[in-house]
Design an enzyme around this catalytic site. Structure first.
Site, PDB file in Angstrom:
ATOM      1  N   HIS A  99       0.885  -1.178   0.000  1.00  0.00           N
ATOM      2  CA  HIS A  99       0.000   0.000   0.000  1.00  0.00           C
ATOM      3  C   HIS A  99       0.921   1.226   0.000  1.00  0.00           C
ATOM      4  CE1 HIS A  99      -2.114  -2.959   2.637  1.00  0.00           C
ATOM      5  NE2 HIS A  99      -3.249  -2.436   2.241  1.00  0.00           N
ATOM      6  N   ASP A 102       2.397   2.000   3.373  1.00  0.00           N
ATOM      7  CA  ASP A 102       3.431   1.111   3.924  1.00  0.00           C
ATOM      8  C   ASP A 102       4.819   1.598   3.557  1.00  0.00           C
ATOM      9  OD1 ASP A 102       1.218  -0.550   4.327  1.00  0.00           O
ATOM     10  OD2 ASP A 102       1.626  -1.687   2.495  1.00  0.00           O
ATOM     11  N   GLU A 230     -11.181  -7.252  -2.756  1.00  0.00           N
ATOM     12  CA  GLU A 230     -10.893  -8.237  -1.700  1.00  0.00           C
ATOM     13  C   GLU A 230     -12.036  -8.279  -0.685  1.00  0.00           C
ATOM     14  OE1 GLU A 230      -6.865  -8.146  -0.184  1.00  0.00           O
ATOM     15  OE2 GLU A 230      -7.557  -8.789   1.790  1.00  0.00           O
TER      16      GLU A 230
END
Ligand code: XLS
Ligand code: NI
Ligand code: NI
Length: 435
Positions: A99, A102, A230
């Site tokens: 991401h 991150d 997801e």
């Protein structure tokens, strides 16, 4: 080179008899499984967030890990990127996933955040071309910052929708630039805490528009990867709209996206939704939307989504059975959306966790392939449904018989169905032969 993994060597395949904890006993990248290299079946990815951004906190205590890249500036972010590529090299994992949040510290404005993301992507680009490591998927973190607390695309404030759209665009651009093979959307805040403050129909339309914007932009920039949603039923939101594979499929159909978007299915999320992992995979495969997998396991006593590294071969074997039956993972892969336990603070634990996961998956894959090659199981299934090959059965299935015509035939032919054993215990024991 940083000195973080000092003294640790590249993990190698040593075969099932090895007692070396830092060797693979089952993951042998070049071994052929059903005519394809094991590495090309499994397509392993390391998840940047769990291995490098997560600090070992839980609701009752903070950071337990001590990493030299913790810090809120670009120098630390760059060190983190260097160590990440060292880990990929030691493990031999062909892919990674990240991401934006991150990999770079948040900027003081949208523009600064994007600049920082691109600066880290420059490092990724260099390291990727040096090492051959590839990007399985990129994604935007639209759930941690407080601006997203009431949702990203489903926020009552259109400015948050716009900010989310802009953030997704920046992440799609970076994913495209790095040759990413998929782009993922997980809606941790796309849902609600209480229906009392929520207009559900309005929020669905917002979410449907956002996903259409993503697909339109994918075509506009010529991104060849797969767009993946997801599913997860809850956590962090009390109720999440992308509850499970079936809920997502209904959503995709409503907004005309069932041929454009596939699913990234995660073990822990399937369990949280009250399903098995293989249920979710089989459902997605049956509807042509099986895209990629997030591999982990839950704590099966607490019921939480704990993102353990997988260690249960039979569970993993059944998953790869459905994946092999679906022709493999295609552009998808096996992403370890899994984190160390908070007491596993040593650098080598990062290797040990992935070795556990990779070996478990390799054993599962080999078991699934052996099950298919043996043929007994598939023959059982074929036989169980063989009646449907008959002419009358086919006519019913194809819509060539009306309800009253079927009723007339049952009466005329004195049809009395004979119950047959489902053979569950036999099948469970059969599966155990291969695991
Ligand atoms: C969280 C999700 C997340 C996605 C990517 O539960 O699994 O990690 O995979 O945003
Ligand atoms: Ni998850
Ligand atoms: Ni995930």
């Amino acid at each position: 080179m940083s000195d973080f993994f000092n003294g640790l060597n590249k993990v190698r395949y040593e075969g099932p008899a090895s007692t070396n904890p830092l060797a693979f006993r089952h993951y042998n990248p070049d071994e052929m499984v059903m005519g394809k290299r094991m590495e090309d079946h499994l397509r392993f990815a390391v998840a940047y967030w769990h291995s490098f951004a997560w600090e070992g906190g839980d609701p009752f205590g903070g950071r337990t890990f001590d990493r030299p890249w913790y810090g809120d500036d670009m120098a630390h972010a760059k060190l983190k990127a260097e160590v990440a590529f060292e880990l990929f090299g030691l493990l031999g994992t062909p892919y990674f996933c990240f991401h934006d949040a991150d990999v770079r510290p948040e900027g003081s404005s949208y523009a600064e955040s994007v600049r920082r993301l691109n600066e880290i992507a420059d490092i990724f680009e260099t390291r990727m071309s040096e090492t051959g490591v590839k990007l399985l998927w990129g994604t935007a973190n639209l759930f941690s910052n407080r601006r997203f607390m009431a949702g990203a695309s489903t926020n009552p404030d259109p400015d948050v929708f716009a900010y989310s759209a802009a953030t997704i665009k920046a992440n799609m651009d970076v994913t495209h630039r790095l040759g990413g093979e998929n782009y993922v959307l997980w809606g941790g805040r796309e849902g609600y805490e209480t229906l009392l403050n929520t207009n559900m129909g309005q929020e669905f339309d917002q979410m449907g528009r956002m996903l259409n914007l993503v697909v339109e932009y994918k075509h506009k920039i010529g991104f060849k990867g797969t767009i993946l949603v997801e599913p997860k039923p809850q956590e962090p939101s009390k109720h999440q709209y992308d509850f499970d594979a079936a809920t997502c499929y209904a959503f995709l159909q409503k907004y005309g996206l069932e041929n454009e978007v596939k699913l990234n299915i995660e073990v822990g999320h399937a369990i949280l939704a009250g399903h098995t992992f293989e249920h979710e995979l089989a459902y997605a495969a049956a509807n042509g939307i099986l895209g990629s997998i997030d591999m982990n396991r839950n704590d099966y006593q607490s019921g939480w989504d704990t993102d353990h590294f997988p260690n249960l071969v039979p569970e993993v074997a059944l998953a790869y059975y459905h994946i092999l039956r679906n022709g493999g993972l295609h552009t998808g892969g096996t992403n370890f959306d899994a984190k160390l336990r908070r007491q596993s603070i040593d650098p080598e634990d990062l290797l040990l966790g992935h070795v556990l996961g990779m070996d478990t998956c390799a054993r599962g894959l080999k078991a699934a392939a052996a099950l298919i090659e043996d043929g007994t199981y598939d023959a059982f299934l074929d036989k169980r449904y063989a009646g449907w090959k008959g002419a009358e059965a086919q006519a019913m299935l194809k819509g060539e018989r009306a309800l009253d015509e079927i009723a007339a035939r049952v009466e005329r032919d004195h049809i009395e169905p004979t119950p047959r054993s489902g053979k569950q215990e036999y099948l469970e024991n059969l599966i155990n032969r291969f695991c």
